[in-house]
Design a protein around this motif. Structure first.
Motif, PDB file in Angstrom:
ATOM      1  N   ARG A 105      17.027  87.867 110.991  1.00 35.10           N
ATOM      2  CA  ARG A 105      15.604  87.750 111.247  1.00 35.10           C
ATOM      3  C   ARG A 105      14.929  87.008 110.097  1.00 35.10           C
ATOM      4  NH1 ARG A 105      11.122  91.054 112.824  1.00 35.10           N
ATOM      5  NH2 ARG A 105       9.304  89.996 111.935  1.00 35.10           N
ATOM      6  N   TRP A 119       8.641  85.559 113.427  1.00 35.63           N
ATOM      7  CA  TRP A 119       9.311  86.397 114.426  1.00 35.63           C
ATOM      8  C   TRP A 119      10.660  85.828 114.863  1.00 35.63           C
ATOM      9  CZ3 TRP A 119       6.327  90.096 113.410  1.00 35.63           C
ATOM     10  CH2 TRP A 119       4.943  89.926 113.328  1.00 35.63           C
ATOM     11  N   ARG A 151      15.739 102.204 111.975  1.00 32.78           N
ATOM     12  CA  ARG A 151      14.926 100.998 111.890  1.00 32.78           C
ATOM     13  C   ARG A 151      14.916 100.542 110.434  1.00 32.78           C
ATOM     14  NH1 ARG A 151      15.708 100.913 116.616  1.00 32.78           N
ATOM     15  NH2 ARG A 151      14.225 101.322 118.292  1.00 32.78           N
ATOM     16  N   GLN A 156       7.079  93.697 113.811  1.00 29.85           N
ATOM     17  CA  GLN A 156       7.491  93.079 115.068  1.00 29.85           C
ATOM     18  C   GLN A 156       6.276  92.392 115.694  1.00 29.85           C
ATOM     19  OE1 GLN A 156      10.539  92.964 115.800  1.00 29.85           O
ATOM     20  NE2 GLN A 156      11.532  94.731 114.843  1.00 29.85           N
ATOM     21  N   GLU A 157       6.530  91.341 116.463  1.00 28.21           N
ATOM     22  CA  GLU A 157       5.429  90.649 117.119  1.00 28.21           C
ATOM     23  C   GLU A 157       4.673  91.598 118.040  1.00 28.21           C
ATOM     24  OE1 GLU A 157       4.537  86.362 119.266  1.00 28.21           O
ATOM     25  OE2 GLU A 157       6.582  87.157 119.275  1.00 28.21           O
ATOM     26  N   GLN A 168       7.957  97.312 120.452  1.00 24.13           N
ATOM     27  CA  GLN A 168       9.403  97.063 120.489  1.00 24.13           C
ATOM     28  C   GLN A 168      10.171  98.170 119.779  1.00 24.13           C
ATOM     29  OE1 GLN A 168      10.673  93.326 118.818  1.00 24.13           O
ATOM     30  NE2 GLN A 168      12.834  93.749 119.128  1.00 24.13           N
ATOM     31  N   ASN A 169       9.544  98.809 118.781  1.00 27.48           N
ATOM     32  CA  ASN A 169      10.211  99.898 118.076  1.00 27.48           C
ATOM     33  C   ASN A 169      10.506 101.082 118.992  1.00 27.48           C
ATOM     34  OD1 ASN A 169      10.235  98.844 115.293  1.00 27.48           O
ATOM     35  ND2 ASN A 169       8.007  98.894 115.510  1.00 27.48           N
ATOM     36  N   TYR A 197      19.334  99.607 114.149  1.00 29.17           N
ATOM     37  CA  TYR A 197      19.602  98.584 113.145  1.00 29.17           C
ATOM     38  C   TYR A 197      20.563  99.168 112.113  1.00 29.17           C
ATOM     39  CZ  TYR A 197      15.506  95.886 114.746  1.00 29.17           C
ATOM     40  OH  TYR A 197      14.602  95.158 115.475  1.00 29.17           O
TER      41      TYR A 197
END
Length: 564
Positions: free
Chosen positions: A159, A164, A442, A462-463, A467-468, A475
């Motif tokens: 990333r 993003w 995370r 995150q954009e 999403q989390n 991760y």
């Protein structure tokens, strides 16, 4: 007719763009409330690098129908953002970057206005401190199911932390295939650069993948004296040498426990691998110690690692190692160790104690040395070495200059805080945490200041902050680098699928024969430990971990060889 259709589409798109890009305005009438807004993720009162992507968030207010946010610093233009009926705040990247750069070393005030049925309210503003130092712009990690699954669909990704963009390094299987099913793990880089990197492939198409720039090759690190292929690698900072551990691990599942799974280290040694010569030799091969997680100091003259004294395993057949450990797995404690290293002769010195965790009834794992060589960052838990499953796991540092050890209380949480790495300037740490929901890890980032103190950690931006919740993957193994991965996913695919790999040459040394005790723990220096105010002591932690069901020494329902 086609030109008219294009014109209609263009006009419609322009109208939509204009509507979406309309400038939000602050409410002129509102009431103030004394509490701060509840936002997800929690980005209140955190310290961030100026080159991080926007900290987009969602306002958690069931009564709110709209939200407007103002970000304002002592310098630069304020930024206004409207959230809409979902109350999702997505900050313009260009405006955010300009505001942060203008306020390096200062702070930004965040004012959150929420619209309710009876009018607008202004929550108590919170602040975001902007550090003077940037973070390395690239973060590599593995995405994997959080537990109880065999390796089927997982991948390595990178990333760009300034925006993003996500780059796929390699994915194993989009669709399950018995003939091609394989695991990928333990990605590691030399000197925070992707010019030299490696990762492992397990099961089908197995081997260690060595990457040099945009080229890749597969090697087979094996010998009859080596337990299994090398894992937990650490590149030497100056030479094409890698320290590995070689492990036989067992995975068990609890019938009843606050923990879900246990991974025990049934046997482990340390290996030294010369990449250029494709030669491997033992660093340590002992019968009564478990040695794992090697890590080079930045000057390349010291190797740190974790070691647990387990004389009860001597002479036990392989098939009985896991049951033998499960009888007392909660009492297995790894100490933090080191050995000197002579680059000219490639010889290691005697093992020395850096921190005696056993005296605290604690266990350490994953030592990582700061770029200036002063601090060793590691996790400390109640027992064992696979702390990504242990809620007792916290981040600690050993200050080699002051000879003190202490927890990073400001960055830690009541849940799992584990696998971690430094930024190349030593001012940032990134680690995996289950603090958001207790199930999925995370990446969290924390500022580590010049006084050796960590600041409140924040979740990887995150954009879309939702999403989390929506991403049902964990991760794993976050690693920072200064540059992007050069090798293509197709090159890695071809290397993994189409080559068998060259078998490394085993070099026998005085350490090749299995020996007994390698260090006298009773007489070694222990390292002075400080418990800061508010930090739990070893005794209170042990009391908190006990319960009415008694010790968990016989609640594992299954045991299987694992390659974590």
């Amino acid at each position: 007719m086609r030109r008219i259709l294009y014109l209609i589409i263009y006009i419609a798109a322009s109208v939509l763009l204009t509507a979406c890009s309309s400038t939000p305005s602050l409410p002129t009438q509102y009431s103030e409330v004394a509490k701060s807004a509840t936002i997800y993720p929690d980005y209140t009162d955190v310290t961030v690098p100026a080159n991080i992507a926007p900290l987009n968030f969602q306002l958690k207010d069931n009564d709110a129908t709209d939200v407007v946010v103002e970000l304002k610093g002592e310098k630069g233009e304020p930024v206004l953002v409207a959230g809409g009926d979902e109350c999702v705040v997505q900050i313009d990247t260009t405006e955010w970057r300009a505001l942060l750069n203008a306020n390096r070393g200062g702070h930004i005030q965040v004012s959150v206005y929420a619209e309710h049925a009876d009018g607008w309210v202004l929550y108590k503003p919170h602040r975001i401190d902007v550090a003077a130092e940037d973070i390395d712009p690239y973060l590599s990690y593995r995405l994997i199911e959080p537990g109880f699954e065999l390796y089927r669909q997982l991948g390595l990704y990178q990333r760009n932390l300034t925006n993003w963009d996500v780059h796929t390094i390699y994915e194993n299987n989009r669709v399950y295939s018995e003939d091609d099913n394989h695991c990928i793990n333990c990605h590691n880089y030399q000197g925070y650069s992707t010019q030299k990197m490696l990762f492992h492939v397990r099961a089908k198409h197995g081997g260690t993948i060595i990457v040099n720039g945009d080229k890749a090759e597969k090697v087979q690190i094996k010998d009859s004296t080596i337990i299994s292929a090398g894992v937990y690698p650490s590149w030497h900072p100056k030479h094409n040498w890698v320290a590995f551990s070689t492990n036989k691990t067992g995975q068990t599942f609890h019938i009843y426990s606050d923990e879900k799974i246990e991974v025990v280290d049934e046997a482990s040694d340390l290996l030294f691998y010369d990449v250029d010569k494709n030669e491997v030799q033992h660093i340590l091969r002992t019968a009564d110690y478990l040695e794992t997680f090697p890590c080079w100091a930045p000057d390349g003259k010291t190797l740190y690692y974790c070691s647990a004294y387990e004389p009860s395993l001597v002479g036990v057949p392989d098939s009985l190692l896991a049951p033998a450990l499960l009888d007392h797995y909660q009492k297995v404690h790894y100490n933090l160790m080191s050995m000197s290293f002579d680059e000219s002769t490639k010889q290691f010195g005697e093992a020395k104690m850096v921190m005696n965790c056993d005296t605290l009834q604690k266990s350490c794992s994953v030592p990582r040395v700061s770029p200036d060589g002063r601090y060793i960052l590691f996790t400390l838990g109640d027992y064992g070495q696979f702390h990504i499953w242990h809620k007792s796991s916290d981040l600690w540092v050993k200050d080699l200059q002051a000879d003190t050890c202490y927890p990073l209380a400001e960055a830690n949480s009541p849940d799992v805080d584990s696998y971690h790495s430094w930024s190349s300037n030593g001012r940032w740490i990134v680690f995996s945490s289950r603090r958001m929901d207790g199930n999925y890890t995370r990446p969290f980032i924390a500022y580590f200041d010049k006084n050796g103190k960590a600041h409140k950690a924040f979740c990887l931006p995150q954009e879309d902050p939702r999403q989390n919740v929506l991403l049902l993957k964990s991760y794993n193994v976050p690693e920072l680098t200064k540059d992007a991965v050069r090798v293509s996913a197709q090159t890695l695919y071809d290397c993994i699928y189409n080559t068998e790999g060259t078998v490394s040459k085993y070099v026998r040394t005085s350490r090749s024969q299995q020996t007994g005790t390698n260090v006298d723990a009773a007489t070694s220096a222990s390292g002075r430990v400080q418990e800061p105010t508010g930090a739990a002591s070893a005794q209170s932690r042990d009391s908190a971990s006990s319960n009415v069901d008694g010790p968990r020494t016989a609640d594992a329902s299954t045991s299987a060889t694992a390659r974590p």
